[in-house]
Design a protein around this motif. Structure first.
Motif, PDB file in Angstrom:
ATOM      1  N   THR A   1      82.843  65.461  66.976  1.00  0.00           N
ATOM      2  CA  THR A   1      81.530  66.115  66.976  1.00  0.00           C
ATOM      3  C   THR A   1      81.676  67.629  67.130  1.00  0.00           C
ATOM      4  O   THR A   1      80.998  68.403  66.445  1.00  0.00           O
ATOM      5  CB  THR A   1      80.663  65.556  68.120  1.00  0.00           C
ATOM      6  OG1 THR A   1      80.539  64.142  67.967  1.00  0.00           O
ATOM      7  CG2 THR A   1      79.285  66.194  68.132  1.00  0.00           C
ATOM      8  N   ILE A   2      82.572  68.038  68.013  1.00  0.00           N
ATOM      9  CA  ILE A   2      82.786  69.468  68.252  1.00  0.00           C
ATOM     10  C   ILE A   2      83.355  70.137  67.008  1.00  0.00           C
ATOM     11  O   ILE A   2      82.917  71.227  66.620  1.00  0.00           O
ATOM     12  CB  ILE A   2      83.688  69.656  69.487  1.00  0.00           C
ATOM     13  CG1 ILE A   2      82.895  69.299  70.751  1.00  0.00           C
ATOM     14  CG2 ILE A   2      84.231  71.081  69.567  1.00  0.00           C
ATOM     15  CD1 ILE A   2      83.742  69.108  71.979  1.00  0.00           C
ATOM     16  N   ALA A   3      84.314  69.483  66.343  1.00  0.00           N
ATOM     17  CA  ALA A   3      84.851  70.032  65.094  1.00  0.00           C
ATOM     18  C   ALA A   3      83.771  70.081  64.015  1.00  0.00           C
ATOM     19  O   ALA A   3      83.681  71.047  63.240  1.00  0.00           O
ATOM     20  CB  ALA A   3      86.037  69.198  64.632  1.00  0.00           C
ATOM     21  N   LEU A   4      82.929  69.056  63.972  1.00  0.00           N
ATOM     22  CA  LEU A   4      81.839  69.009  62.992  1.00  0.00           C
ATOM     23  C   LEU A   4      80.866  70.164  63.209  1.00  0.00           C
ATOM     24  O   LEU A   4      80.448  70.837  62.259  1.00  0.00           O
ATOM     25  CB  LEU A   4      81.122  67.663  63.123  1.00  0.00           C
ATOM     26  CG  LEU A   4      80.039  67.310  62.101  1.00  0.00           C
ATOM     27  CD1 LEU A   4      80.642  67.137  60.724  1.00  0.00           C
ATOM     28  CD2 LEU A   4      79.326  66.025  62.525  1.00  0.00           C
ATOM     29  N   LEU A   5      80.510  70.410  64.476  1.00  0.00           N
ATOM     30  CA  LEU A   5      79.589  71.502  64.790  1.00  0.00           C
ATOM     31  C   LEU A   5      80.184  72.869  64.434  1.00  0.00           C
ATOM     32  O   LEU A   5      79.454  73.806  64.107  1.00  0.00           O
ATOM     33  CB  LEU A   5      79.218  71.462  66.272  1.00  0.00           C
ATOM     34  CG  LEU A   5      78.318  70.297  66.695  1.00  0.00           C
ATOM     35  CD1 LEU A   5      78.301  70.163  68.209  1.00  0.00           C
ATOM     36  CD2 LEU A   5      76.904  70.482  66.165  1.00  0.00           C
ATOM     37  N   ALA A   6      81.523  72.958  64.481  1.00  0.00           N
ATOM     38  CA  ALA A   6      82.196  74.206  64.114  1.00  0.00           C
ATOM     39  C   ALA A   6      82.450  74.295  62.605  1.00  0.00           C
ATOM     40  O   ALA A   6      83.105  75.227  62.140  1.00  0.00           O
ATOM     41  CB  ALA A   6      83.518  74.321  64.868  1.00  0.00           C
ATOM     42  N   ARG A   7      81.957  73.326  61.859  1.00  0.00           N
ATOM     43  CA  ARG A   7      82.090  73.254  60.400  1.00  0.00           C
ATOM     44  C   ARG A   7      83.537  73.062  59.954  1.00  0.00           C
ATOM     45  O   ARG A   7      83.909  73.429  58.849  1.00  0.00           O
ATOM     46  CB  ARG A   7      81.459  74.488  59.730  1.00  0.00           C
ATOM     47  CG  ARG A   7      79.989  74.654  60.069  1.00  0.00           C
ATOM     48  CD  ARG A   7      79.358  75.829  59.369  1.00  0.00           C
ATOM     49  NE  ARG A   7      77.970  75.994  59.782  1.00  0.00           N
ATOM     50  CZ  ARG A   7      77.150  76.924  59.301  1.00  0.00           C
ATOM     51  NH1 ARG A   7      77.580  77.774  58.373  1.00  0.00           N
ATOM     52  NH2 ARG A   7      75.908  77.003  59.718  1.00  0.00           N
ATOM     53  N   ARG A   8      84.327  72.430  60.832  1.00  0.00           N
ATOM     54  CA  ARG A   8      85.709  72.080  60.483  1.00  0.00           C
ATOM     55  C   ARG A   8      85.708  70.581  60.130  1.00  0.00           C
ATOM     56  O   ARG A   8      86.176  69.748  60.889  1.00  0.00           O
ATOM     57  CB  ARG A   8      86.648  72.382  61.651  1.00  0.00           C
ATOM     58  CG  ARG A   8      86.649  73.853  62.057  1.00  0.00           C
ATOM     59  CD  ARG A   8      87.819  74.194  62.982  1.00  0.00           C
ATOM     60  NE  ARG A   8      87.846  73.378  64.186  1.00  0.00           N
ATOM     61  CZ  ARG A   8      87.236  73.700  65.333  1.00  0.00           C
ATOM     62  NH1 ARG A   8      86.540  74.833  65.416  1.00  0.00           N
ATOM     63  NH2 ARG A   8      87.316  72.900  66.387  1.00  0.00           N
ATOM     64  N   TYR A   9      85.143  70.299  58.959  1.00  0.00           N
ATOM     65  CA  TYR A   9      84.840  68.917  58.610  1.00  0.00           C
ATOM     66  C   TYR A   9      86.090  68.062  58.433  1.00  0.00           C
ATOM     67  O   TYR A   9      86.137  66.923  58.919  1.00  0.00           O
ATOM     68  CB  TYR A   9      83.981  68.880  57.345  1.00  0.00           C
ATOM     69  CG  TYR A   9      82.766  69.778  57.415  1.00  0.00           C
ATOM     70  CD1 TYR A   9      81.911  69.722  58.521  1.00  0.00           C
ATOM     71  CD2 TYR A   9      82.473  70.690  56.401  1.00  0.00           C
ATOM     72  CE1 TYR A   9      80.801  70.539  58.604  1.00  0.00           C
ATOM     73  CE2 TYR A   9      81.363  71.520  56.475  1.00  0.00           C
ATOM     74  CZ  TYR A   9      80.538  71.450  57.586  1.00  0.00           C
ATOM     75  OH  TYR A   9      79.449  72.278  57.678  1.00  0.00           O
ATOM     76  N   ALA A  10      87.095  68.598  57.750  1.00  0.00           N
ATOM     77  CA  ALA A  10      88.322  67.821  57.543  1.00  0.00           C
ATOM     78  C   ALA A  10      89.019  67.544  58.878  1.00  0.00           C
ATOM     79  O   ALA A  10      89.584  66.461  59.086  1.00  0.00           O
ATOM     80  CB  ALA A  10      89.257  68.567  56.592  1.00  0.00           C
ATOM     81  N   GLU A  11      88.956  68.502  59.779  1.00  0.00           N
ATOM     82  CA  GLU A  11      89.569  68.333  61.098  1.00  0.00           C
ATOM     83  C   GLU A  11      88.830  67.282  61.928  1.00  0.00           C
ATOM     84  O   GLU A  11      89.435  66.602  62.775  1.00  0.00           O
ATOM     85  CB  GLU A  11      89.548  69.678  61.827  1.00  0.00           C
ATOM     86  CG  GLU A  11      90.218  69.682  63.179  1.00  0.00           C
ATOM     87  CD  GLU A  11      90.104  71.042  63.864  1.00  0.00           C
ATOM     88  OE1 GLU A  11      89.949  71.050  65.107  1.00  0.00           O
ATOM     89  OE2 GLU A  11      90.160  72.076  63.172  1.00  0.00           O
ATOM     90  N   ALA A  12      87.538  67.144  61.678  1.00  0.00           N
ATOM     91  CA  ALA A  12      86.738  66.179  62.442  1.00  0.00           C
ATOM     92  C   ALA A  12      87.087  64.734  62.101  1.00  0.00           C
ATOM     93  O   ALA A  12      87.040  63.852  62.967  1.00  0.00           O
ATOM     94  CB  ALA A  12      85.250  66.423  62.185  1.00  0.00           C
ATOM     95  N   LEU A  13      87.442  64.469  60.858  1.00  0.00           N
ATOM     96  CA  LEU A  13      87.619  63.084  60.404  1.00  0.00           C
ATOM     97  C   LEU A  13      88.641  62.279  61.211  1.00  0.00           C
ATOM     98  O   LEU A  13      88.341  61.146  61.612  1.00  0.00           O
ATOM     99  CB  LEU A  13      87.993  63.074  58.910  1.00  0.00           C
ATOM    100  CG  LEU A  13      86.857  63.419  57.940  1.00  0.00           C
ATOM    101  CD1 LEU A  13      87.390  63.498  56.523  1.00  0.00           C
ATOM    102  CD2 LEU A  13      85.739  62.383  58.038  1.00  0.00           C
TER     103      LEU A  13
END
Length: 202
Positions: A159-171
């Motif tokens: 969720t934190i990576a997603l909020l930072a717009r680091r989408y590939a890192e979030a997966l």
């Protein structure tokens, strides 16, 4: 025992019915011991989540007020209980929409709970949602070190990576959470969001 059963139901994150079942367990605990701070804290958190699923304005408003009141009760009963502050901060922010009031409450949660992965996770997500990305990243990293078998920690890392717009890192974080709890509905939802924002619509 009721509190532990309720927490297991809530953390399974399967959807609305398990949240209602969790609420019933916390209320059963409080029937036995009205001064049980942990049960008030988890009741607060559960009501805040159920608030977003409420079907009518009157029910929603009651849940909003009850969620905040339960968090305040937990803090009043146990002024050095980190999870009480964490639950109150969660309710103030998510259903009270009061960032200013939530900030010092979350600060208290960290003061008393630096060794608790769940408390660190709640604080990290709050930081991420209020523009404190570096503090969020540092805190969630500590939480994953302390509590590496907790799927909620990894869901929150995503969720934190997603909020930072680091989408590939979030997966990978969402996938790690789902490897521990394949039915965690929010992890599926946020994983889908990350894929959509990467343009992977299929």
């Amino acid at each position: 025992e009721h509190k532990l059963k309720g927490r297991a139901l809530f953390e399974s994150a399967l959807g609305g019915q398990t949240d209602l079942d969790a609420l019933a367990q916390f209320e059963a605990a409080l029937t036995l011991d009205p001064n049980y701070a942990a049960a008030h804290a988890w009741r607060s958190r559960t009501l805040a989540v159920l608030y977003g699923q409420s079907m009518t304005p009157n029910v929603a408003e009651k849940m909003r007020l009850d969620a905040i009141a339960a968090g305040k009760k937990a803090v009043a009963l146990a002024p050095d209980f980190a999870d009480g502050y964490s639950a109150l901060g969660f309710s103030l922010f998510n259903v009270g929409l009061d960032v200013k009031a939530a900030k010092p409450v979350f600060a208290q949660s960290i003061k008393y709970g630096r060794g608790d992965g769940d408390v660190l996770t709640g604080f990290a997500v709050f930081c991420a949602r209020t523009g404190r990305a570096d503090e969020a990243a540092e805190t969630i990293a500590r939480a994953t070190t302390l509590d590496p078998l907790n799927p909620t920690v990894f869901r929150s890392s995503g969720t934190i990576a997603l909020l930072a717009r680091r989408y590939a890192e979030a997966l990978p974080f969402f996938e790690r959470a789902l490897s521990m709890n394949p039915k965690m509905s929010v992890a599926h939802s946020f994983r889908g969001t990350a894929l959509m924002l990467m343009g992977r619509l299929a």
